[in-house]
Each structure stands twice: as structure tokens, then as C-alpha cells.
Design a protein around this motif. Sequence first.
Motif, short mmCIF file in Angstrom:
data_model
loop_
_atom_site.label_atom_id
_atom_site.label_comp_id
_atom_site.label_asym_id
_atom_site.label_seq_id
_atom_site.Cartn_x
_atom_site.Cartn_y
_atom_site.Cartn_z
N HIS A 13 0.84 -1.20 0.00
CA HIS A 13 0.00 0.00 0.00
C HIS A 13 0.87 1.25 0.00
CE1 HIS A 13 -3.66 -2.31 0.71
NE2 HIS A 13 -2.97 -3.01 1.59
N GLY A 14 0.34 2.32 -0.52
CA GLY A 14 1.07 3.58 -0.57
C GLY A 14 1.00 4.32 0.75
N PRO A 15 1.55 5.50 0.79
CA PRO A 15 1.54 6.30 2.02
C PRO A 15 0.12 6.76 2.35
CG PRO A 15 2.39 7.59 0.21
CD PRO A 15 2.22 6.19 -0.31
N PRO A 16 -0.15 7.08 3.61
CA PRO A 16 -1.47 7.56 3.98
C PRO A 16 -1.72 8.95 3.37
CG PRO A 16 0.02 7.74 5.84
CD PRO A 16 0.76 7.02 4.75
N ALA A 17 -2.96 9.23 3.11
CA ALA A 17 -3.35 10.54 2.58
C ALA A 17 -3.24 11.59 3.68
CB ALA A 17 -4.78 10.49 2.06
N THR A 18 -3.15 12.83 3.29
CA THR A 18 -3.09 13.93 4.25
C THR A 18 -4.30 13.89 5.20
OG1 THR A 18 -1.87 15.29 2.68
CG2 THR A 18 -2.98 16.45 4.49
N ALA A 19 -5.46 13.60 4.66
CA ALA A 19 -6.67 13.54 5.49
C ALA A 19 -6.55 12.44 6.54
CB ALA A 19 -7.90 13.30 4.62
N ASP A 20 -5.94 11.31 6.19
CA ASP A 20 -5.77 10.21 7.16
C ASP A 20 -4.83 10.64 8.29
OD1 ASP A 20 -7.36 8.55 5.58
OD2 ASP A 20 -5.62 7.78 4.48
N ALA A 24 -5.78 11.21 12.32
CA ALA A 24 -5.04 10.53 13.39
C ALA A 24 -4.46 11.54 14.39
CB ALA A 24 -3.92 9.68 12.79
N LEU A 25 -4.01 12.69 13.91
CA LEU A 25 -3.36 13.66 14.80
C LEU A 25 -4.32 14.56 15.56
CD1 LEU A 25 -0.33 14.80 12.63
CD2 LEU A 25 -0.33 13.25 14.57
N THR A 26 -5.49 14.84 15.01
CA THR A 26 -6.42 15.77 15.64
C THR A 26 -6.79 15.38 17.06
OG1 THR A 26 -7.29 16.52 13.52
CG2 THR A 26 -8.69 16.88 15.44
N PRO A 27 -7.17 14.12 17.34
CA PRO A 27 -7.50 13.78 18.73
C PRO A 27 -6.30 13.92 19.68
CG PRO A 27 -8.12 11.97 17.24
CD PRO A 27 -7.42 13.01 16.44
#
Length: 51
Positions: A13-20, A24-27
Amino acid sequence: MAEVVAADRAEGHGPPATADVTQALTPVVLSFKDELMRDSPLAPTYARAYK
């Protein structure tokens, strides 16, 4: 999170998208802000966290 990304990469799989990454970081950032608000006398005036 790093372990999940490493496992995904190993499966091709490729790298995670910016939205992903943002999801993950927001919480984490919001919990840090909440902890700061509890522990710092300056926090009510100076702490900010935006979603």
C-alpha cells in the motif's frame, strides 16, 4: 500508527493521505490542549486548538 503504516507498506500500500494523517493527529492535539488546560494557570488565556 507507525506500525499500521509499516504493515500497509509491507503489503504494497502507498503512504497515507493527508486527510488520514490529520484524522489521526487531531485527537492527540486536542487531548494535549485539554491536558494543558487542566495543568497550567496560563492555559485559559493562551491555549488554542483548531480543528
